[in-house]
Every structure is written in structure tokens, then in C-alpha cells.
Design a protein around this motif. Sequence first.
Motif, PDB file in Angstrom:
ATOM      1  N   LYS A  36      49.854  60.101  27.081  1.00 37.01           N
ATOM      2  CA  LYS A  36      49.296  58.764  27.236  1.00 37.01           C
ATOM      3  C   LYS A  36      48.934  58.511  28.694  1.00 37.01           C
ATOM      4  O   LYS A  36      49.684  58.872  29.585  1.00 37.01           O
ATOM      5  N   PRO A  37      47.789  57.863  28.930  1.00 45.96           N
ATOM      6  CA  PRO A  37      47.433  57.513  30.310  1.00 45.96           C
ATOM      7  C   PRO A  37      48.399  56.470  30.867  1.00 45.96           C
ATOM      8  O   PRO A  37      49.060  55.763  30.107  1.00 45.96           O
ATOM      9  N   GLU A  38      48.468  56.361  32.160  1.00 50.76           N
ATOM     10  CA  GLU A  38      49.341  55.386  32.794  1.00 50.76           C
ATOM     11  C   GLU A  38      48.862  53.977  32.468  1.00 50.76           C
ATOM     12  O   GLU A  38      47.664  53.725  32.336  1.00 50.76           O
ATOM     13  N   THR A  39      49.793  53.055  32.370  1.00 55.95           N
ATOM     14  CA  THR A  39      49.494  51.679  32.008  1.00 55.95           C
ATOM     15  C   THR A  39      48.473  51.053  32.947  1.00 55.95           C
ATOM     16  O   THR A  39      47.492  50.448  32.503  1.00 55.95           O
ATOM     17  N   MET A  40      48.679  51.172  34.238  1.00 62.49           N
ATOM     18  CA  MET A  40      47.762  50.543  35.183  1.00 62.49           C
ATOM     19  C   MET A  40      46.367  51.162  35.120  1.00 62.49           C
ATOM     20  O   MET A  40      45.367  50.470  35.316  1.00 62.49           O
ATOM     21  N   ALA A  41      46.276  52.441  34.831  1.00 60.66           N
ATOM     22  CA  ALA A  41      44.970  53.083  34.688  1.00 60.66           C
ATOM     23  C   ALA A  41      44.225  52.509  33.487  1.00 60.66           C
ATOM     24  O   ALA A  41      43.015  52.266  33.550  1.00 60.66           O
ATOM     25  N   MET A  42      44.946  52.282  32.407  1.00 61.63           N
ATOM     26  CA  MET A  42      44.331  51.706  31.210  1.00 61.63           C
ATOM     27  C   MET A  42      43.877  50.268  31.484  1.00 61.63           C
ATOM     28  O   MET A  42      42.765  49.878  31.120  1.00 61.63           O
ATOM     29  N   ILE A  43      44.728  49.484  32.122  1.00 66.38           N
ATOM     30  CA  ILE A  43      44.389  48.092  32.427  1.00 66.38           C
ATOM     31  C   ILE A  43      43.170  48.041  33.332  1.00 66.38           C
ATOM     32  O   ILE A  43      42.238  47.263  33.110  1.00 66.38           O
ATOM     33  N   SER A  44      43.153  48.887  34.345  1.00 65.20           N
ATOM     34  CA  SER A  44      42.033  48.933  35.277  1.00 65.20           C
ATOM     35  C   SER A  44      40.730  49.266  34.553  1.00 65.20           C
ATOM     36  O   SER A  44      39.694  48.639  34.789  1.00 65.20           O
ATOM     37  N   THR A  45      40.790  50.233  33.656  1.00 66.78           N
ATOM     38  CA  THR A  45      39.603  50.620  32.891  1.00 66.78           C
ATOM     39  C   THR A  45      39.079  49.462  32.067  1.00 66.78           C
ATOM     40  O   THR A  45      37.877  49.191  32.036  1.00 66.78           O
ATOM     41  N   TYR A  46      39.976  48.766  31.385  1.00 63.72           N
ATOM     42  CA  TYR A  46      39.560  47.626  30.568  1.00 63.72           C
ATOM     43  C   TYR A  46      38.978  46.500  31.414  1.00 63.72           C
ATOM     44  O   TYR A  46      37.965  45.894  31.049  1.00 63.72           O
ATOM     45  N   LEU A  47      39.598  46.200  32.538  1.00 64.50           N
ATOM     46  CA  LEU A  47      39.082  45.132  33.390  1.00 64.50           C
ATOM     47  C   LEU A  47      37.697  45.470  33.930  1.00 64.50           C
ATOM     48  O   LEU A  47      36.794  44.635  33.939  1.00 64.50           O
ATOM     49  N   ARG A  48      37.516  46.700  34.380  1.00 59.16           N
ATOM     50  CA  ARG A  48      36.228  47.097  34.960  1.00 59.16           C
ATOM     51  C   ARG A  48      35.115  47.189  33.920  1.00 59.16           C
ATOM     52  O   ARG A  48      33.938  47.072  34.258  1.00 59.16           O
ATOM     53  N   SER A  49      35.468  47.379  32.657  1.00 54.40           N
ATOM     54  CA  SER A  49      34.439  47.464  31.617  1.00 54.40           C
ATOM     55  C   SER A  49      34.166  46.121  30.945  1.00 54.40           C
ATOM     56  O   SER A  49      33.270  46.020  30.118  1.00 54.40           O
ATOM     57  N   ASP A  50      34.895  45.077  31.332  1.00 56.15           N
ATOM     58  CA  ASP A  50      34.714  43.750  30.750  1.00 56.15           C
ATOM     59  C   ASP A  50      33.418  43.132  31.282  1.00 56.15           C
ATOM     60  O   ASP A  50      33.279  42.891  32.476  1.00 56.15           O
ATOM     61  N   LYS A  51      32.486  42.872  30.391  1.00 55.43           N
ATOM     62  CA  LYS A  51      31.192  42.324  30.784  1.00 55.43           C
ATOM     63  C   LYS A  51      31.291  40.883  31.271  1.00 55.43           C
ATOM     64  O   LYS A  51      30.368  40.370  31.888  1.00 55.43           O
ATOM     65  N   ASN A  52      32.413  40.228  31.006  1.00 49.21           N
ATOM     66  CA  ASN A  52      32.603  38.843  31.428  1.00 49.21           C
ATOM     67  C   ASN A  52      33.125  38.726  32.855  1.00 49.21           C
ATOM     68  O   ASN A  52      33.219  37.612  33.378  1.00 49.21           O
ATOM     69  N   LEU A  53      33.470  39.851  33.472  1.00 50.70           N
ATOM     70  CA  LEU A  53      34.038  39.838  34.824  1.00 50.70           C
ATOM     71  C   LEU A  53      33.107  40.529  35.810  1.00 50.70           C
ATOM     72  O   LEU A  53      32.557  41.599  35.518  1.00 50.70           O
ATOM     73  N   SER A  54      32.954  39.929  36.971  1.00 50.02           N
ATOM     74  CA  SER A  54      32.222  40.612  38.050  1.00 50.02           C
ATOM     75  C   SER A  54      33.127  41.718  38.590  1.00 50.02           C
ATOM     76  O   SER A  54      34.335  41.747  38.317  1.00 50.02           O
ATOM     77  N   ALA A  55      32.563  42.598  39.393  1.00 42.04           N
ATOM     78  CA  ALA A  55      33.359  43.672  39.989  1.00 42.04           C
ATOM     79  C   ALA A  55      34.465  43.092  40.873  1.00 42.04           C
ATOM     80  O   ALA A  55      35.602  43.575  40.860  1.00 42.04           O
ATOM     81  N   ASP A  56      34.133  42.026  41.613  1.00 45.18           N
ATOM     82  CA  ASP A  56      35.138  41.392  42.475  1.00 45.18           C
ATOM     83  C   ASP A  56      36.247  40.737  41.657  1.00 45.18           C
ATOM     84  O   ASP A  56      37.419  40.817  42.017  1.00 45.18           O
ATOM     85  N   ALA A  57      35.876  40.094  40.557  1.00 49.31           N
ATOM     86  CA  ALA A  57      36.879  39.445  39.698  1.00 49.31           C
ATOM     87  C   ALA A  57      37.791  40.477  39.061  1.00 49.31           C
ATOM     88  O   ALA A  57      39.016  40.296  38.999  1.00 49.31           O
ATOM     89  N   ALA A  58      37.217  41.589  38.601  1.00 51.17           N
ATOM     90  CA  ALA A  58      38.025  42.651  38.005  1.00 51.17           C
ATOM     91  C   ALA A  58      39.005  43.216  39.031  1.00 51.17           C
ATOM     92  O   ALA A  58      40.177  43.459  38.724  1.00 51.17           O
ATOM     93  N   GLN A  59      38.535  43.416  40.263  1.00 55.76           N
ATOM     94  CA  GLN A  59      39.397  43.936  41.329  1.00 55.76           C
ATOM     95  C   GLN A  59      40.513  42.955  41.648  1.00 55.76           C
ATOM     96  O   GLN A  59      41.660  43.342  41.849  1.00 55.76           O
ATOM     97  N   ALA A  60      40.186  41.652  41.695  1.00 55.60           N
ATOM     98  CA  ALA A  60      41.199  40.635  41.984  1.00 55.60           C
ATOM     99  C   ALA A  60      42.270  40.617  40.896  1.00 55.60           C
ATOM    100  O   ALA A  60      43.476  40.597  41.194  1.00 55.60           O
ATOM    101  N   LEU A  61      41.849  40.647  39.642  1.00 54.23           N
ATOM    102  CA  LEU A  61      42.820  40.674  38.542  1.00 54.23           C
ATOM    103  C   LEU A  61      43.667  41.937  38.583  1.00 54.23           C
ATOM    104  O   LEU A  61      44.875  41.901  38.352  1.00 54.23           O
ATOM    105  N   GLU A  62      43.024  43.063  38.882  1.00 56.15           N
ATOM    106  CA  GLU A  62      43.759  44.326  38.961  1.00 56.15           C
ATOM    107  C   GLU A  62      44.839  44.266  40.042  1.00 56.15           C
ATOM    108  O   GLU A  62      45.969  44.724  39.831  1.00 56.15           O
ATOM    109  N   SER A  63      44.521  43.668  41.178  1.00 57.75           N
ATOM    110  CA  SER A  63      45.498  43.538  42.265  1.00 57.75           C
ATOM    111  C   SER A  63      46.678  42.661  41.862  1.00 57.75           C
ATOM    112  O   SER A  63      47.838  42.991  42.141  1.00 57.75           O
ATOM    113  N   ILE A  64      46.381  41.554  41.203  1.00 55.91           N
ATOM    114  CA  ILE A  64      47.439  40.644  40.740  1.00 55.91           C
ATOM    115  C   ILE A  64      48.343  41.331  39.724  1.00 55.91           C
ATOM    116  O   ILE A  64      49.570  41.283  39.809  1.00 55.91           O
TER     117      ILE A  64
END
Length: 75
Positions: A36-64
Motif C-alpha cells: 500500500k502507498p503511504e497515507t500522505m502520498a495518497m492524500i497528496s495525490t487526491y488533493l492535487r487531482s481535485d479540479k475544485n482546488l487550485s495548485a496553491d490551495a491543494a498545497q496549503a491543504l497538504e501542509s495542514i
Amino acid sequence: MAQGKRPDVDGLAALISWSNLKADDFVLRTGEAGEKPETMAMISTYLRSDKNLSADAAQALESIIAASYRQLRSK
């Protein structure tokens, strides 16, 4: 595929196009099959592929989420 064989690249491309799915959903990115991939890697992938989030928003959520995860995970 029903016989346990994998499709060739052209066959996979046709299936992905027909099903309207993403190729990344079918590619293992871990070191060994079944791992299984690491949890944070999976979360990061989902956030970055979300069409509702800008790249900056995805990065901010990933950091939080990463900071919270580090604080709360079992050691």
C-alpha cells in the motif's frame, strides 16, 4: 484480463478512454506489488487531482494535513 493477463499499452489506453477513468488509478507506484502507498502520498495525490482546488490551495491543504498527521500518528 479475465484470464489474469494484462492489457498492452494500446489496449489500456482504449479502456481508459472508454471508461473515462484515469490511468493513474491502474498504475502501482509502490516498490512491490500489493504494497500500500503511504497515507500522505495518497492524500497528496487526491488533493492535487481535485479540479475544485487550485495548485496553491491543494498545497496549503497538504501542509495542514501533513502537520496534523505527524502530530497525531502512532509512533
